[in-house]
Motif scaffolding. Structure first.
Motif, PDB file in Angstrom:
ATOM      1  N   ALA A  22      -8.180  11.130  10.353  1.00 42.48           N
ATOM      2  CA  ALA A  22      -7.902  10.128  11.392  1.00 42.48           C
ATOM      3  C   ALA A  22      -8.246   8.722  10.903  1.00 42.48           C
ATOM      4  CB  ALA A  22      -8.668  10.459  12.666  1.00 42.48           C
ATOM      5  N   SER A  23      -9.371   8.586  10.211  1.00 42.15           N
ATOM      6  CA  SER A  23      -9.770   7.279   9.685  1.00 42.15           C
ATOM      7  C   SER A  23      -8.796   6.799   8.618  1.00 42.15           C
ATOM      8  CB  SER A  23     -11.179   7.332   9.102  1.00 42.15           C
ATOM      9  OG  SER A  23     -12.128   7.530  10.121  1.00 42.15           O
ATOM     10  N   ALA A  24      -8.288   7.725   7.791  1.00 44.94           N
ATOM     11  CA  ALA A  24      -7.312   7.348   6.768  1.00 44.94           C
ATOM     12  C   ALA A  24      -6.059   6.773   7.415  1.00 44.94           C
ATOM     13  CB  ALA A  24      -6.959   8.555   5.896  1.00 44.94           C
ATOM     14  N   TYR A  25      -5.592   7.400   8.503  1.00 44.97           N
ATOM     15  CA  TYR A  25      -4.410   6.874   9.195  1.00 44.97           C
ATOM     16  C   TYR A  25      -4.703   5.529   9.858  1.00 44.97           C
ATOM     17  CZ  TYR A  25      -1.203  10.705   8.398  1.00 44.97           C
ATOM     18  OH  TYR A  25      -0.334  11.592   7.803  1.00 44.97           O
ATOM     19  N   ARG A  26      -5.926   5.349  10.378  1.00 40.60           N
ATOM     20  CA  ARG A  26      -6.296   4.041  10.947  1.00 40.60           C
ATOM     21  C   ARG A  26      -6.296   2.973   9.860  1.00 40.60           C
ATOM     22  NH1 ARG A  26      -9.624   7.095  14.378  1.00 40.60           N
ATOM     23  NH2 ARG A  26     -11.391   6.986  12.975  1.00 40.60           N
ATOM     24  N   LEU A  27      -6.843   3.303   8.693  1.00 37.98           N
ATOM     25  CA  LEU A  27      -6.867   2.351   7.579  1.00 37.98           C
ATOM     26  C   LEU A  27      -5.452   2.004   7.135  1.00 37.98           C
ATOM     27  CD1 LEU A  27      -9.798   3.921   5.564  1.00 37.98           C
ATOM     28  CD2 LEU A  27      -9.796   1.641   6.587  1.00 37.98           C
ATOM     29  N   ALA A  28      -4.580   3.004   7.094  1.00 35.04           N
ATOM     30  CA  ALA A  28      -3.184   2.749   6.712  1.00 35.04           C
ATOM     31  C   ALA A  28      -2.502   1.861   7.745  1.00 35.04           C
ATOM     32  CB  ALA A  28      -2.435   4.068   6.552  1.00 35.04           C
ATOM     33  N   GLY A  29      -2.764   2.128   9.026  1.00 35.48           N
ATOM     34  CA  GLY A  29      -2.180   1.313  10.089  1.00 35.48           C
ATOM     35  C   GLY A  29      -2.637  -0.134  10.035  1.00 35.48           C
ATOM     36  N   ALA A  30      -3.866  -0.332   9.553  1.00 32.50           N
ATOM     37  CA  ALA A  30      -4.417  -1.689   9.437  1.00 32.50           C
ATOM     38  C   ALA A  30      -4.007  -2.357   8.126  1.00 32.50           C
ATOM     39  CB  ALA A  30      -5.942  -1.635   9.539  1.00 32.50           C
ATOM     40  N   GLY A  31      -3.261  -1.636   7.284  1.00 33.24           N
ATOM     41  CA  GLY A  31      -2.822  -2.210   6.016  1.00 33.24           C
ATOM     42  C   GLY A  31      -3.868  -2.172   4.912  1.00 33.24           C
ATOM     43  N   LEU A  32      -4.921  -1.380   5.100  1.00 26.39           N
ATOM     44  CA  LEU A  32      -5.998  -1.322   4.116  1.00 26.39           C
ATOM     45  C   LEU A  32      -5.850  -0.171   3.124  1.00 26.39           C
ATOM     46  CD1 LEU A  32      -8.948  -2.065   6.543  1.00 26.39           C
ATOM     47  CD2 LEU A  32      -7.817  -3.649   4.972  1.00 26.39           C
ATOM     48  N   LEU A  33      -4.936   0.753   3.424  1.00 27.17           N
ATOM     49  CA  LEU A  33      -4.708   1.913   2.573  1.00 27.17           C
ATOM     50  C   LEU A  33      -3.217   2.217   2.609  1.00 27.17           C
ATOM     51  CD1 LEU A  33      -6.152   4.138   0.896  1.00 27.17           C
ATOM     52  CD2 LEU A  33      -6.333   5.457   2.998  1.00 27.17           C
TER      53      LEU A  33
END
Length: 66
Positions: A22-33
């Motif tokens: 879930a955190s990985a998808y949040r990071l991707a959504g924020a443009g960080l991953l």
């Protein structure tokens, strides 16, 4: 000849990234991953894992108390 980036399935990249799915998808959504989608699979390049880990701040650990 072009070098093909080494792709790591997202589930296998979670431990080195130190985050939950879930955190990985949040990071991707924020443009960080950055993820790569191929068919139904979600992947992270080895270079992206290295970039993300090296961009994390250095931990400040206090010396032990006496």
């Amino acid at each position: 000849m072009h070098d093909t980036p080494r792709l790591i399935p997202l589930n296998d990249a979670l431990a080195p990234l130190g985050v939950s799915r879930a955190s990985a998808y949040r990071l991707a959504g924020a443009g960080l991953l950055e993820f790569r989608k191929i068919g139904r699979g979600t992947f992270v390049t080895a270079a992206e894992v290295a970039r993300f880990v090296s961009s994390a701040p250095v931990a400040k650990i206090a010396p032990p108390r006496r």
